[in-house]
Design a protein around this motif. Structure first.
Motif, PDB file in Angstrom:
ATOM      1  N   LYS A 158       0.848  -1.185   0.000  1.00  0.00           N
ATOM      2  CA  LYS A 158       0.000   0.000   0.000  1.00  0.00           C
ATOM      3  C   LYS A 158       0.888   1.242   0.000  1.00  0.00           C
ATOM      4  CE  LYS A 158      -2.253   1.162   3.753  1.00  0.00           C
ATOM      5  NZ  LYS A 158      -3.261   1.154   4.861  1.00  0.00           N
ATOM      6  N   GLN A 160       0.886   5.793  -0.103  1.00  0.00           N
ATOM      7  CA  GLN A 160       0.167   7.056   0.012  1.00  0.00           C
ATOM      8  C   GLN A 160       0.811   8.065  -0.924  1.00  0.00           C
ATOM      9  OE1 GLN A 160       0.438   8.185   4.115  1.00  0.00           O
ATOM     10  NE2 GLN A 160      -1.016   6.640   4.810  1.00  0.00           N
ATOM     11  N   VAL A 172      -4.671   7.065  -1.147  1.00  0.00           N
ATOM     12  CA  VAL A 172      -4.143   5.735  -0.823  1.00  0.00           C
ATOM     13  C   VAL A 172      -4.354   4.799  -2.004  1.00  0.00           C
ATOM     14  CG1 VAL A 172      -4.295   3.768   0.736  1.00  0.00           C
ATOM     15  CG2 VAL A 172      -4.600   6.090   1.627  1.00  0.00           C
TER      16      VAL A 172
END
Length: 276
Positions: A158, A160, A172
């Motif tokens: 993941k 940002q 995100v």
């Protein structure tokens, strides 16, 4: 006392001349020694300054100057101190501070690169790109950028993405999603990552832009969803704003229509109409 014995005979012209030349010679010798001493002192001062300068340059390069990696003619792979691997595309440049890795693992990227980041919950990895920051804890992603465009393709983990001008807005990404500004600093899109084998457009996407003419907004929506939107020509300069997360093309077209007080119609899976 005999006055004759105390009398000093005056110097002859020759003797006076010789004495004067001797005095001048002594003065010249003394002055030459003084100049030599000054030259030596000045030379020593210059030498000491040069040594200090060289020492400062060496210290800066060894301990303070950032490491710069440049893929001049071919792609290159770099392994950083934390074990992270970065593949720079041809023409790309990566700058890494000597303090890396510190509380945050910051690097500066010019051009395109593929990142495989070693996981660390305590030390986030931040890539500073063309007007954007990409923050990760440990993942695999790719950044492609030009003077105007900035894209992030996420493969694992993941990330940002933050625009430098609006640091409070955080976007995100999840695996197989792509962040893109579509070549405009006013635009944000997040959609499914295009596969090399099949160019399938996203079923849902996140879009964000403010006060944009309909002509430009429709182009962005069409590229994001792989659709075609027809609209009245006199509405091309009408201004709209969008900030929607994980929405479908149908909902996006309806949202745009509502802002312009128009009706929306779906002709087929790929074509939509905005009507008065």
């Amino acid at each position: 006392m005999n006055d004759k014995e105390n009398r000093i005979d005056p110097l002859s012209d020759q003797e006076a001349k010789e004495m004067w030349q001797d005095i001048l010679s002594r003065i010249r010798i003394h002055e030459a020694k003084k100049r030599k001493t000054k030259v030596i002192q000045f030379s020593c001062a210059i030498a000491a300054t040069i040594l200090l300068l060289i020492g400062g340059i060496l210290t800066y390069r060894l301990y303070l100057s950032p490491d710069v990696y440049y893929a001049m003619e071919n792609s290159i792979m770099i392994t950083l101190k934390d074990g992270s691997q970065i593949t720079l595309s041809k023409g790309a440049r990566l700058t890494v501070e000597k303090s890396f890795p510190s509380d945050t693992r910051d690097v500066i990227l010019e051009g395109d690169a593929l990142f495989k980041i070693t996981k660390s919950k305590e030390h986030p990895f931040i890539v500073h790109g063309n007007g954007y920051r990409t923050k990760v804890l440990g993942t695999v992603f790719k950044i492609t950028q030009t003077e105007k465009t900035f894209n992030v393709d996420l493969y694992e983990g993941k990330v940002q993405v933050v625009k430098n001008e609006t640091p409070k807005e955080v976007f995100v990404l999840h695996p197989e999603e792509t962040f893109s500004n579509m070549g405009s600093p006013r635009v944000v899109t997040i959609s499914a990552t295009n596969k090399e084998t099949k160019k399938v457009k996203s079923a849902t996407a996140t879009l964000s832009f403010t006060n944009m003419p309909l002509l430009e907004a429709v182009t962005i929506v069409e590229k994001t969803y792989g659709i075609k939107i027809n609209y009245p020509a006199d509405q091309a300069t009408s201004v709209i704003s969008v900030n929607m997360e994980n929405t479908t093309a149908d909902n996006m077209v309806k949202f745009i229509a509502a802002q312009l007080d128009l009706n929306s119609k779906k002709n087929n899976e790929k074509t939509f109409e905005l009507e008065e």
